[in-house]
Design a protein around this motif. Structure first.
Motif, PDB file in Angstrom:
ATOM      1  N   GLN A 449      -2.634  -0.581 -14.243  1.00  0.00           N
ATOM      2  CA  GLN A 449      -2.457   0.825 -14.619  1.00  0.00           C
ATOM      3  C   GLN A 449      -1.073   1.089 -15.210  1.00  0.00           C
ATOM      4  OE1 GLN A 449      -3.757   3.739 -11.582  1.00  0.00           O
ATOM      5  NE2 GLN A 449      -4.968   2.078 -10.678  1.00  0.00           N
ATOM      6  N   LEU A 450      -0.057   0.430 -14.659  1.00  0.00           N
ATOM      7  CA  LEU A 450       1.310   0.654 -15.136  1.00  0.00           C
ATOM      8  C   LEU A 450       1.717  -0.319 -16.235  1.00  0.00           C
ATOM      9  CD1 LEU A 450       3.195   1.318 -11.750  1.00  0.00           C
ATOM     10  CD2 LEU A 450       2.209   2.977 -13.341  1.00  0.00           C
ATOM     11  N   VAL A 451       0.811  -1.243 -16.569  1.00  0.00           N
ATOM     12  CA  VAL A 451       1.080  -2.272 -17.577  1.00  0.00           C
ATOM     13  C   VAL A 451       2.428  -2.932 -17.267  1.00  0.00           C
ATOM     14  CG1 VAL A 451       1.000  -2.792 -20.045  1.00  0.00           C
ATOM     15  CG2 VAL A 451      -0.056  -0.705 -19.203  1.00  0.00           C
ATOM     16  N   THR A 452       2.536  -3.420 -16.043  1.00  0.00           N
ATOM     17  CA  THR A 452       3.775  -4.040 -15.603  1.00  0.00           C
ATOM     18  C   THR A 452       3.455  -5.361 -14.912  1.00  0.00           C
ATOM     19  OG1 THR A 452       5.862  -3.629 -14.445  1.00  0.00           O
ATOM     20  CG2 THR A 452       3.847  -2.955 -13.308  1.00  0.00           C
ATOM     21  N   ASP A 453       4.460  -6.179 -14.712  1.00  0.00           N
ATOM     22  CA  ASP A 453       4.275  -7.501 -14.133  1.00  0.00           C
ATOM     23  C   ASP A 453       5.068  -7.594 -12.837  1.00  0.00           C
ATOM     24  OD1 ASP A 453       3.574 -10.125 -13.763  1.00  0.00           O
ATOM     25  OD2 ASP A 453       5.061 -10.938 -15.154  1.00  0.00           O
ATOM     26  N   ILE A 454       4.354  -7.691 -11.709  1.00  0.00           N
ATOM     27  CA  ILE A 454       4.999  -7.859 -10.403  1.00  0.00           C
ATOM     28  C   ILE A 454       4.866  -9.332 -10.039  1.00  0.00           C
ATOM     29  CG2 ILE A 454       5.083  -7.085  -8.012  1.00  0.00           C
ATOM     30  CD1 ILE A 454       3.565  -4.553  -8.894  1.00  0.00           C
ATOM     31  N   LYS A 455       5.987 -10.036  -9.998  1.00  0.00           N
ATOM     32  CA  LYS A 455       5.966 -11.492  -9.859  1.00  0.00           C
ATOM     33  C   LYS A 455       6.129 -11.923  -8.401  1.00  0.00           C
ATOM     34  CE  LYS A 455       8.147 -11.980 -14.414  1.00  0.00           C
ATOM     35  NZ  LYS A 455       9.340 -12.452 -15.149  1.00  0.00           N
ATOM     36  N   PRO A 456       5.663 -13.141  -8.064  1.00  0.00           N
ATOM     37  CA  PRO A 456       5.927 -13.684  -6.724  1.00  0.00           C
ATOM     38  C   PRO A 456       7.429 -13.829  -6.510  1.00  0.00           C
ATOM     39  CG  PRO A 456       4.277 -14.997  -7.888  1.00  0.00           C
ATOM     40  CD  PRO A 456       4.869 -14.069  -8.893  1.00  0.00           C
ATOM     41  N   ILE A 457       7.884 -13.553  -5.302  1.00  0.00           N
ATOM     42  CA  ILE A 457       9.314 -13.602  -5.030  1.00  0.00           C
ATOM     43  C   ILE A 457       9.808 -15.046  -5.043  1.00  0.00           C
ATOM     44  CG2 ILE A 457       9.027 -13.663  -2.504  1.00  0.00           C
ATOM     45  CD1 ILE A 457      11.481 -11.746  -2.385  1.00  0.00           C
ATOM     46  N   PRO A 458      10.890 -15.339  -5.756  1.00  0.00           N
ATOM     47  CA  PRO A 458      11.420 -16.710  -5.784  1.00  0.00           C
ATOM     48  C   PRO A 458      12.220 -17.011  -4.519  1.00  0.00           C
ATOM     49  CG  PRO A 458      12.778 -15.277  -7.129  1.00  0.00           C
ATOM     50  CD  PRO A 458      11.647 -14.430  -6.632  1.00  0.00           C
ATOM     51  N   GLY A 459      12.530 -18.287  -4.318  1.00  0.00           N
ATOM     52  CA  GLY A 459      13.317 -18.686  -3.159  1.00  0.00           C
ATOM     53  C   GLY A 459      14.698 -18.088  -3.172  1.00  0.00           C
ATOM     54  N   SER A 460      15.252 -17.886  -4.371  1.00  0.00           N
ATOM     55  CA  SER A 460      16.572 -17.276  -4.514  1.00  0.00           C
ATOM     56  C   SER A 460      16.518 -16.279  -5.667  1.00  0.00           C
ATOM     57  CB  SER A 460      17.623 -18.348  -4.796  1.00  0.00           C
ATOM     58  OG  SER A 460      18.893 -17.757  -4.995  1.00  0.00           O
ATOM     59  N   ILE A 461      16.967 -15.062  -5.409  1.00  0.00           N
ATOM     60  CA  ILE A 461      16.924 -14.012  -6.424  1.00  0.00           C
ATOM     61  C   ILE A 461      18.275 -13.922  -7.121  1.00  0.00           C
ATOM     62  CG2 ILE A 461      16.602 -11.542  -6.857  1.00  0.00           C
ATOM     63  CD1 ILE A 461      14.731 -11.470  -4.468  1.00  0.00           C
ATOM     64  N   ASP A 462      18.271 -14.009  -8.424  1.00  0.00           N
ATOM     65  CA  ASP A 462      19.488 -13.943  -9.224  1.00  0.00           C
ATOM     66  C   ASP A 462      20.156 -12.582  -9.038  1.00  0.00           C
ATOM     67  OD1 ASP A 462      21.478 -13.997 -11.100  1.00  0.00           O
ATOM     68  OD2 ASP A 462      20.185 -14.529 -12.799  1.00  0.00           O
ATOM     69  N   LYS A 463      21.410 -12.577  -8.587  1.00  0.00           N
ATOM     70  CA  LYS A 463      22.128 -11.326  -8.358  1.00  0.00           C
ATOM     71  C   LYS A 463      22.250 -10.472  -9.609  1.00  0.00           C
ATOM     72  CE  LYS A 463      25.936 -12.876  -6.624  1.00  0.00           C
ATOM     73  NZ  LYS A 463      27.306 -12.863  -6.068  1.00  0.00           N
ATOM     74  N   SER A 464      22.306 -11.131 -10.781  1.00  0.00           N
ATOM     75  CA  SER A 464      22.505 -10.373 -12.020  1.00  0.00           C
ATOM     76  C   SER A 464      21.326  -9.457 -12.329  1.00  0.00           C
ATOM     77  CB  SER A 464      22.738 -11.334 -13.192  1.00  0.00           C
ATOM     78  OG  SER A 464      21.563 -12.082 -13.469  1.00  0.00           O
ATOM     79  N   LEU A 465      20.183  -9.655 -11.645  1.00  0.00           N
ATOM     80  CA  LEU A 465      19.007  -8.817 -11.882  1.00  0.00           C
ATOM     81  C   LEU A 465      19.112  -7.447 -11.222  1.00  0.00           C
ATOM     82  CD1 LEU A 465      16.169 -11.454 -11.369  1.00  0.00           C
ATOM     83  CD2 LEU A 465      16.991 -10.532 -13.545  1.00  0.00           C
ATOM     84  N   TYR A 466      19.959  -7.331 -10.190  1.00  0.00           N
ATOM     85  CA  TYR A 466      20.019  -6.054  -9.481  1.00  0.00           C
ATOM     86  C   TYR A 466      21.425  -5.657  -9.043  1.00  0.00           C
ATOM     87  CZ  TYR A 466      20.307  -8.800  -5.147  1.00  0.00           C
ATOM     88  OH  TYR A 466      20.699  -9.656  -4.147  1.00  0.00           O
ATOM     89  N   VAL A 467      22.405  -6.533  -9.249  1.00  0.00           N
ATOM     90  CA  VAL A 467      23.794  -6.200  -8.946  1.00  0.00           C
ATOM     91  C   VAL A 467      24.539  -6.116 -10.265  1.00  0.00           C
ATOM     92  CG1 VAL A 467      25.890  -6.873  -7.738  1.00  0.00           C
ATOM     93  CG2 VAL A 467      23.664  -7.383  -6.733  1.00  0.00           C
ATOM     94  N   ALA A 468      24.942  -4.904 -10.624  1.00  0.00           N
ATOM     95  CA  ALA A 468      25.566  -4.698 -11.926  1.00  0.00           C
ATOM     96  C   ALA A 468      26.940  -5.335 -11.982  1.00  0.00           C
ATOM     97  CB  ALA A 468      25.678  -3.201 -12.222  1.00  0.00           C
ATOM     98  N   GLU A 469      27.286  -5.829 -13.165  1.00  0.00           N
ATOM     99  CA  GLU A 469      28.648  -6.325 -13.373  1.00  0.00           C
ATOM    100  C   GLU A 469      29.608  -5.154 -13.261  1.00  0.00           C
ATOM    101  OE1 GLU A 469      29.763  -9.373 -13.767  1.00  0.00           O
ATOM    102  OE2 GLU A 469      27.733 -10.149 -13.488  1.00  0.00           O
TER     103      GLU A 469
END
Length: 496
Positions: A449-469
């Motif tokens: 419905q939202l035309v979005t992609d919810i992915k399986p969680i990886p073993g380690s999440i890259d900080k740059s994806l949610y912690v702003a510089e």
């Protein structure tokens, strides 16, 4: 008048208090907050000491013709975080292009709003012209400024009656919008803003309306009650705004909204703002709006700065999974959503037992405690908030960079509003969904419905994806990973 109470930190009860929604675990060493905001900072501003009340360019006799008025502004530190195209893909306009009062511009700039966002560029000139608006834009892209700026510009201080109304679906959103209105209009020289919501003392509202009020921010039930009593006189209101219009026109509120409009003058301006527009909105538009100017900035539904993951778990594994997330993620502030008030309180208790600071909030709490939790969480006195869907509508706390759906929502609209609590105003955010076998069909349906992609969680999440510089003065701050892992026994599952 409903106002968020300012509480002294020392008055916050240590331990479990089932009334006020504020829970605290055992004292833990505070970890430095890398990322954009320290926990005491105001939403939308980098951490700094707030200016003293009464300070500003109007002290000492005000501004004289020819003064460089911008030099006297009390500006917050510049926000250097990256922003997504949701708020940066503008036409290049400036707030000064709209011929706004200088005093209003002063308030805008002191809020840290440097240039209009796309929804503000589209809305402000049309709203100033007096035309009805039907605007569709994502949560967290500046909708409040899009309607408050023209609303405040058009207030005539020589008239001592209600000239504008903003309707919102929740008490917390009413308090937030009224606070923004007061801050933006502080240099205008006497704009009187009132918030009125259910759950507060009716007599206080009646006494307040006996004085001058120019702008009313309200939930539908309370303002309609005041209208029917003849206390809130709205027969000369020139502008009515409906924020989160899809919710206001749902079955919960639509009858009240129709009654409210019957009290308004025939010649009035109506502005509708929402992220989604179901059939109910279309019917309302056809009935009450006069050739509305339509704005649609929704080429996609979810915010571009939010990364979405799911973790496949059993119900008994959820608390353990949450504990792991807390220990590994770099959280500025997080909101954890549950599907019932009972589970909110149970989960908040579990999080506290694990040693993490935690508040909770839901609709069955007394309004006084809801106000306190909202105010204290917004001001950074706690890192984690457990909530029902009460907190999904329009609440803007820019320090929130992680949203966790402990219970997966039933529909796409709720999911969209929940994850939109992170990634505010083009910043980065992370949404993590705990999915059981019963949720897998909902997950697929919401993705479609939202035309979005919810992915399986990886073993380690890259900080740059949610912690702003962010340019931090402390070189070690960037290396800090969330809160230190709690030294407790293995977490027990949440009881239903």
């Amino acid at each position: 008048m409903a106002t968020a109470r300012t509480e002294n930190l020392a008055s916050v009860v240590v331990g479990l208090n089932k009334q006020n929604g504020q829970m605290r675990g055992q004292p833990k060493p505070a970890s430095p907050q890398s990322g954009p905001l320290a926990l005491g900072s105001q939403p939308g501003k980098a951490a700094s000491a707030p200016p003293k009340e009464g300070s500003g360019p109007q002290d000492g006799g005000g501004i004289r013709f020819g003064d460089d008025w911008k030099k006297n502004l009390q500006l917050p530190p510049k926000d250097t975080r990256m922003r997504t195209s949701d708020v940066t893909a503008t036409k290049g306009n400036e707030f000064e292009d709209y011929c706004l009062k200088r005093e209003l511009l002063m308030g805008i700039f002191e809020m840290g709003w440097e240039k209009p966002s796309p929804i503000q560029e589209e809305s402000i000139p049309i709203a100033l012209s007096g035309r009805d608006i039907l605007a569709r834009a994502k949560n967290g892209t500046g909708k409040s400024g899009a309607y408050l700026i023209p609303l405040l510009e058009r207030i005539d201080l020589k008239k001592d009656f209600i000239q504008a109304m903003v309707m919102v679906p929740t008490r917390e959103l009413a308090l937030q919008v009224s606070q923004i209105s007061i801050q933006v209009s502080k240099h205008l020289g006497g704009v009187k803003v009132m918030a009125t919501t259910g759950g507060t003392n009716l007599r206080d509202d009646i006494m307040r309306l006996d004085e001058t009020v120019h702008v009313v921010i309200a939930t539908p039930g309370r303002i309609l009650d005041l209208m029917k009593k003849g206390v809130a006189k709205v027969d000369r209101v020139q502008m009515m705004v409906m924020d989160e219009a899809d919710k206001l026109l749902s079955q919960d509120f639509v009858v009240l909204i129709e009654d409210i409009i019957s009290f308004l003058p025939k010649k009035r301006q109506i502005l509708l703002y929402s992220a989604t527009f179901p059939v109910t909105v279309q019917k309302f538009m056809a009935k009450h709006l006069q050739k509305p100017y339509e704005i649609n900035l929704m080429d996609e539904l979810t915010l571009k700065g939010i990364t979405q993951y799911y973790a496949y778990v059993t119900e008994r594994q959820k608390v353990h999974c949450l504990n792991t997330l807390f220990s590994r993620l770099q959280i500025n502030q997080s909101i954890i959503f549950c599907n019932s008030t009972q589970r909110v309180e149970l989960l908040a208790k579990k999080i506290t037992q694990l040693g993490y600071s935690c508040f909770y909030i839901h609709a069955k709490m007394m309004q006084e405690y809801r106000n306190r939790v909202f105010h204290d969480f917004r001001n950074g006195l706690c890192r984690n908030l457990v909530s029902t869907d009460l907190f999904t509508r329009g609440i803007d706390i820019q320090a929130v960079n992680v949203v966790i759906n402990f219970d997966f929502p039933k529909n796409a609209e709720t999911y969209l509003h929940r994850i939109g609590r992170s990634g505010r105003f083009g910043h980065l955010g992370l949404a993590i969904n705990l999915i059981t076998s019963e949720d897998r069909f909902n997950l697929k349906a919401i993705e479609d419905q939202l035309v979005t992609d919810i992915k399986p969680i990886p073993g380690s999440i890259d900080k740059s994806l949610y912690v702003a510089e962010f340019h931090s003065a402390d070189p070690d701050a960037e290396a800090e990973e969330g809160e230190p892992e709690a030294d407790h026994k293995a977490p027990e599952p949440l009881e239903s």
